[in-house]
Design a protein around this motif. Structure first.
Motif, PDB file in Angstrom:
ATOM      1  N   MET A 363       0.831  -1.200   0.000  1.00  0.00           N
ATOM      2  CA  MET A 363       0.000   0.000   0.000  1.00  0.00           C
ATOM      3  C   MET A 363       0.866   1.252   0.000  1.00  0.00           C
ATOM      4  SD  MET A 363      -2.325   1.460   3.097  1.00  0.00           S
ATOM      5  CE  MET A 363      -0.773   1.748   3.968  1.00  0.00           C
ATOM      6  N   LEU A 364       1.903   1.266   0.856  1.00  0.00           N
ATOM      7  CA  LEU A 364       2.780   2.435   0.960  1.00  0.00           C
ATOM      8  C   LEU A 364       3.472   2.718  -0.375  1.00  0.00           C
ATOM      9  CD1 LEU A 364       4.011   4.593   2.813  1.00  0.00           C
ATOM     10  CD2 LEU A 364       5.812   2.956   3.389  1.00  0.00           C
ATOM     11  N   GLU A 365       3.911   1.671  -1.053  1.00  0.00           N
ATOM     12  CA  GLU A 365       4.563   1.837  -2.355  1.00  0.00           C
ATOM     13  C   GLU A 365       3.625   2.488  -3.367  1.00  0.00           C
ATOM     14  OE1 GLU A 365       6.600  -1.017  -5.793  1.00  0.00           O
ATOM     15  OE2 GLU A 365       6.207  -1.816  -3.774  1.00  0.00           O
ATOM     16  N   GLU A 366       2.365   2.091  -3.347  1.00  0.00           N
ATOM     17  CA  GLU A 366       1.376   2.676  -4.253  1.00  0.00           C
ATOM     18  C   GLU A 366       1.138   4.145  -3.927  1.00  0.00           C
ATOM     19  OE1 GLU A 366      -2.034   0.230  -3.782  1.00  0.00           O
ATOM     20  OE2 GLU A 366      -1.139  -1.538  -4.755  1.00  0.00           O
ATOM     21  N   ILE A 367       1.062   4.465  -2.638  1.00  0.00           N
ATOM     22  CA  ILE A 367       0.837   5.848  -2.225  1.00  0.00           C
ATOM     23  C   ILE A 367       1.995   6.731  -2.667  1.00  0.00           C
ATOM     24  CG2 ILE A 367       0.655   7.387  -0.223  1.00  0.00           C
ATOM     25  CD1 ILE A 367      -0.773   5.096   1.249  1.00  0.00           C
ATOM     26  N   LEU A 368       3.232   6.274  -2.431  1.00  0.00           N
ATOM     27  CA  LEU A 368       4.408   7.089  -2.727  1.00  0.00           C
ATOM     28  C   LEU A 368       4.598   7.296  -4.225  1.00  0.00           C
ATOM     29  CD1 LEU A 368       6.910   5.572  -0.136  1.00  0.00           C
ATOM     30  CD2 LEU A 368       5.650   7.731   0.033  1.00  0.00           C
ATOM     31  N   SER A 369       4.091   6.353  -5.013  1.00  0.00           N
ATOM     32  CA  SER A 369       4.239   6.488  -6.470  1.00  0.00           C
ATOM     33  C   SER A 369       3.376   7.609  -7.030  1.00  0.00           C
ATOM     34  CB  SER A 369       3.886   5.170  -7.160  1.00  0.00           C
ATOM     35  OG  SER A 369       2.503   4.872  -6.997  1.00  0.00           O
ATOM     36  N   THR A 370       2.314   7.943  -6.313  1.00  0.00           N
ATOM     37  CA  THR A 370       1.408   8.997  -6.790  1.00  0.00           C
ATOM     38  C   THR A 370       1.519  10.286  -5.985  1.00  0.00           C
ATOM     39  OG1 THR A 370      -0.375   8.111  -5.396  1.00  0.00           O
ATOM     40  CG2 THR A 370      -0.251   7.329  -7.675  1.00  0.00           C
ATOM     41  N   LYS A 371       1.842  10.161  -4.694  1.00  0.00           N
ATOM     42  CA  LYS A 371       1.941  11.364  -3.870  1.00  0.00           C
ATOM     43  C   LYS A 371       3.005  11.191  -2.787  1.00  0.00           C
ATOM     44  CE  LYS A 371      -0.777  14.802  -1.353  1.00  0.00           C
ATOM     45  NZ  LYS A 371      -2.118  15.215  -0.862  1.00  0.00           N
ATOM     46  N   PRO A 372       4.263  11.427  -3.100  1.00  0.00           N
ATOM     47  CA  PRO A 372       5.316  11.373  -2.086  1.00  0.00           C
ATOM     48  C   PRO A 372       5.238  12.592  -1.183  1.00  0.00           C
ATOM     49  CG  PRO A 372       6.215  12.098  -4.174  1.00  0.00           C
ATOM     50  CD  PRO A 372       4.777  11.731  -4.442  1.00  0.00           C
ATOM     51  N   PRO A 373       5.877  12.547  -0.010  1.00  0.00           N
ATOM     52  CA  PRO A 373       5.843  13.706   0.892  1.00  0.00           C
ATOM     53  C   PRO A 373       6.595  14.889   0.291  1.00  0.00           C
ATOM     54  CG  PRO A 373       7.389  12.049   1.691  1.00  0.00           C
ATOM     55  CD  PRO A 373       6.654  11.436   0.553  1.00  0.00           C
ATOM     56  N   THR A 408       2.040  17.339   9.859  1.00  0.00           N
ATOM     57  CA  THR A 408       0.788  16.714  10.299  1.00  0.00           C
ATOM     58  C   THR A 408      -0.163  16.439   9.142  1.00  0.00           C
ATOM     59  OG1 THR A 408       0.986  17.841  12.425  1.00  0.00           O
ATOM     60  CG2 THR A 408      -1.174  16.964  11.853  1.00  0.00           C
ATOM     61  N   GLY A 409      -0.230  17.354   8.183  1.00  0.00           N
ATOM     62  CA  GLY A 409      -1.152  17.169   7.065  1.00  0.00           C
ATOM     63  C   GLY A 409      -0.875  15.907   6.270  1.00  0.00           C
ATOM     64  N   TYR A 410       0.401  15.606   6.043  1.00  0.00           N
ATOM     65  CA  TYR A 410       0.740  14.398   5.278  1.00  0.00           C
ATOM     66  C   TYR A 410       0.480  13.138   6.114  1.00  0.00           C
ATOM     67  CZ  TYR A 410       3.076  11.419   1.873  1.00  0.00           C
ATOM     68  OH  TYR A 410       3.347  10.447   0.928  1.00  0.00           O
ATOM     69  N   GLU A 415      -2.984   8.341   7.198  1.00  0.00           N
ATOM     70  CA  GLU A 415      -3.990   7.687   8.042  1.00  0.00           C
ATOM     71  C   GLU A 415      -5.272   7.432   7.261  1.00  0.00           C
ATOM     72  OE1 GLU A 415      -2.543   9.522  12.371  1.00  0.00           O
ATOM     73  OE2 GLU A 415      -4.186  10.457  11.253  1.00  0.00           O
ATOM     74  N   ASN A 416      -5.687   8.407   6.461  1.00  0.00           N
ATOM     75  CA  ASN A 416      -6.901   8.237   5.662  1.00  0.00           C
ATOM     76  C   ASN A 416      -6.727   7.169   4.586  1.00  0.00           C
ATOM     77  OD1 ASN A 416      -8.448  10.134   7.052  1.00  0.00           O
ATOM     78  ND2 ASN A 416      -7.655  11.838   5.831  1.00  0.00           N
ATOM     79  N   ASN A 439      15.182   8.914  15.952  1.00  0.00           N
ATOM     80  CA  ASN A 439      14.526  10.198  16.214  1.00  0.00           C
ATOM     81  C   ASN A 439      13.116  10.202  15.665  1.00  0.00           C
ATOM     82  OD1 ASN A 439      15.873  10.155  13.645  1.00  0.00           O
ATOM     83  ND2 ASN A 439      15.273  12.304  13.394  1.00  0.00           N
ATOM     84  N   ALA A 440      12.203  10.746  16.452  1.00  0.00           N
ATOM     85  CA  ALA A 440      10.778  10.691  16.095  1.00  0.00           C
ATOM     86  C   ALA A 440      10.317  11.996  15.479  1.00  0.00           C
ATOM     87  CB  ALA A 440       9.941  10.381  17.328  1.00  0.00           C
ATOM     88  N   ASN A 441       9.200  11.936  14.794  1.00  0.00           N
ATOM     89  CA  ASN A 441       8.567  13.133  14.243  1.00  0.00           C
ATOM     90  C   ASN A 441       8.017  13.978  15.383  1.00  0.00           C
ATOM     91  OD1 ASN A 441       6.786  15.011  13.078  1.00  0.00           O
ATOM     92  ND2 ASN A 441       6.251  13.609  11.409  1.00  0.00           N
ATOM     93  N   PRO A 442       8.405  15.232  15.510  1.00  0.00           N
ATOM     94  CA  PRO A 442       7.913  16.076  16.597  1.00  0.00           C
ATOM     95  C   PRO A 442       6.439  16.407  16.494  1.00  0.00           C
ATOM     96  CG  PRO A 442       9.150  17.395  15.015  1.00  0.00           C
ATOM     97  CD  PRO A 442       9.320  15.963  14.607  1.00  0.00           C
ATOM     98  N   TYR A 443       5.809  16.126  15.342  1.00  0.00           N
ATOM     99  CA  TYR A 443       4.398  16.447  15.173  1.00  0.00           C
ATOM    100  C   TYR A 443       3.485  15.316  15.635  1.00  0.00           C
ATOM    101  CZ  TYR A 443       6.118  20.360  12.438  1.00  0.00           C
ATOM    102  OH  TYR A 443       6.769  21.493  12.021  1.00  0.00           O
ATOM    103  N   LYS A 444       4.046  14.130  15.966  1.00  0.00           N
ATOM    104  CA  LYS A 444       3.223  12.999  16.404  1.00  0.00           C
ATOM    105  C   LYS A 444       3.785  12.425  17.702  1.00  0.00           C
ATOM    106  CE  LYS A 444       0.265  11.035  14.514  1.00  0.00           C
ATOM    107  NZ  LYS A 444      -1.173  11.111  14.713  1.00  0.00           N
TER     108      LYS A 444
END
Length: 444
Positions: A363-373, A408-410, A415-416, A439-444
């Protein structure tokens, strides 16, 4: 197998809830120095030494009066006595023998099950002389106890448990019991809903807001499957919460969510959605599954456009609940209540989701192919790997070369996408980010 049930009965303000809490080792029932705080049957599972039992705390038993709350509380106590395997009758050592005690003893003489007579508020051996007065009731033995300090409770409970066969202490294993809390503002029909589902009046209901003060655990069986329901006190806005019992019951209604898997948020169709409903929904969906129940729907059916208007109102007031199901019901008229259980099963399936690592990374591979961060400070952000690290609610960990660059938006977008891929309904999903060095994301 079914655990043995022990009912705690007595006049108001003799210390039943304090005794109940002492056995549980935690403050489960509301305790306040005024009569009549406990009105409903309050059930809890209790471990005593190596024994497992169910306890039921009851409202104060007052024999006079055939109407109103007093009569309803008395019926609750009588029903608890009828279904109990054994009864503990708690008397007040400070008050001494009262006419009410005499009336209750006469009723208990006709009960064909073990009854234990305990005189409370005996704070130690020096106070045992207060017990002698109670022998005039013609009862024996009498157990001196102090619910507050624990004196004498072990002697009493050893006798209670000695008559119970060992076979009842083991339950069938392997059943996942969905835990559902019924929550909402006062007087929206929470107790009526559970009473209807049960087919009996276990919660005391009335037209006066705030009748329910204790959370009540009740098992409902539907199509051969068990569901544990927790009825709660209504939640009001902070400015309208009075001190004392209501303040405590509201705070515990909030804490009840920590015990639940799913919350049924009842909304009054005649009043519409108010700000407090949106705040409760937001609070629930941070950690628990959620179903909206629009109650009292029978009272607005005269308007042919009522459902269309309410659907629009739900979309407007709850824009953050895009995957949360809702149902129009009437607890009082038994309308569409059978639809609640399939929704609970559906939400529970998403709430307890355990996805395979391979399916997640595909699933992640499909997401990144169309909308990477988006890039971060002119540098490319790579998302490398995803794995599930928890359920109830489902929680995922994603590794990135620059987790601090993923805003946070990404994360909400990811999540959606997980919600859509696994068809999760009514449950939150959490995504956490981490780098290769930890190191963790400071937004989560």
């Amino acid at each position: 197998m079914k655990l043995p049930l022990i009912a705690i009965i007595g006049r108001p303000n003799v210390g039943k809830s304090t005794f109940f809490n002492k056995l549980l080792g935690k403050r489960l029932a509301i305790v306040e120095d005024q009569p009549g705080v406990t009105r409903d049957r309050n059930y809890a599972r209790c471990s005593y030494t190596d024994k497992e039992i169910n306890l039921v705390d009851t409202g104060g038993l007052i024999m006079e009066g055939d109407e109103g709350i007093t009569a309803k509380v008395r019926r609750q106590t009588e029903e608890a006595m009828a279904e109990a395997d054994q009864i503990i009758f708690l008397l007040d050592g400070k008050d001494g023998v009262t006419e009410g005690d005499k009336e209750i003893v006469e009723i208990l003489r006709k009960v064909k099950k073990p009854i234990y007579y305990a005189v409370n508020k005996i704070d130690g051996p020096k106070a045992r002389d207060k017990v002698y007065e109670f022998y005039q009731l013609g009862i024996d033995p009498i157990y001196p106890v102090s619910a507050e300090h624990g004196y004498g409770i072990d002697d009493l409970m050893e006798e209670v448990c000695s008559l119970l066969p060992k076979s009842v202490y083991t339950e069938e294993a392997g059943e996942i019991l969905p835990k559902i809390t019924v929550i909402g503002r006062p007087n929206v029909g929470k107790s009526t809903l559970i009473n209807t589902l049960l087919g009996e009046e276990r919660m005391v209901t009335s037209e006066v807001p705030g009748t329910t003060t204790d959370p009540i655990d009740t098992t409902v069986v539907h199509s051969g499957k068990n569901y544990l329901f927790i009825d709660t006190a209504g939640i009001r806005r902070r400015g309208k919460i009075e001190r004392g019992a209501e303040r405590f019951s509201v705070s515990r209604a909030t804490r009840t969510l920590t015990r639940a898997d799913i919350a049924l948020l009842l909304i009054d169709a005649t009043e519409g959605i108010v700000e407090q409903d949106t705040k409760i929904a937001g609070m629930v969906l941070k950690e628990r599954g959620l179903i909206l129940l629009i109650n009292k729907w029978d009272m607005v059916l005269s308007d042919p456009l009522a459902k269309k208007k309410f659907e629009s109102e739900i979309s407007r007031r709850f824009p953050f609940l895009s995957n949360t199901p809702h149902l129009f019901i009437s607890a009082k008229k038994h309308k569409d209540l059978e639809k609640i259980f399939p929704l609970i099963d559906q939400v529970m399936e998403g709430f307890t989701l355990k996805a395979s690592t391979s399916s997640l990374n595909k699933m992640l591979e499909e997401i990144l192919s169309t909308k990477p961060p988006p890039s971060y400070k002119g540098m490319r952000v790579r998302v490398k790997y995803i794995t599930q690290i928890g359920s109830s609610p489902p929680t995922f960990l994603i590794f990135s070369n620059r987790p601090e660059g993923i805003k946070t938006g990404y994360i909400r977008f990811l999540e959606n996408k997980i919600i859509d891929r696994f068809q999760i309904v009514g449950s939150p999903v959490k995504v956490k980010m981490r780098g290769k060095d930890g190191n963790a994301n400071p937004y989560k």
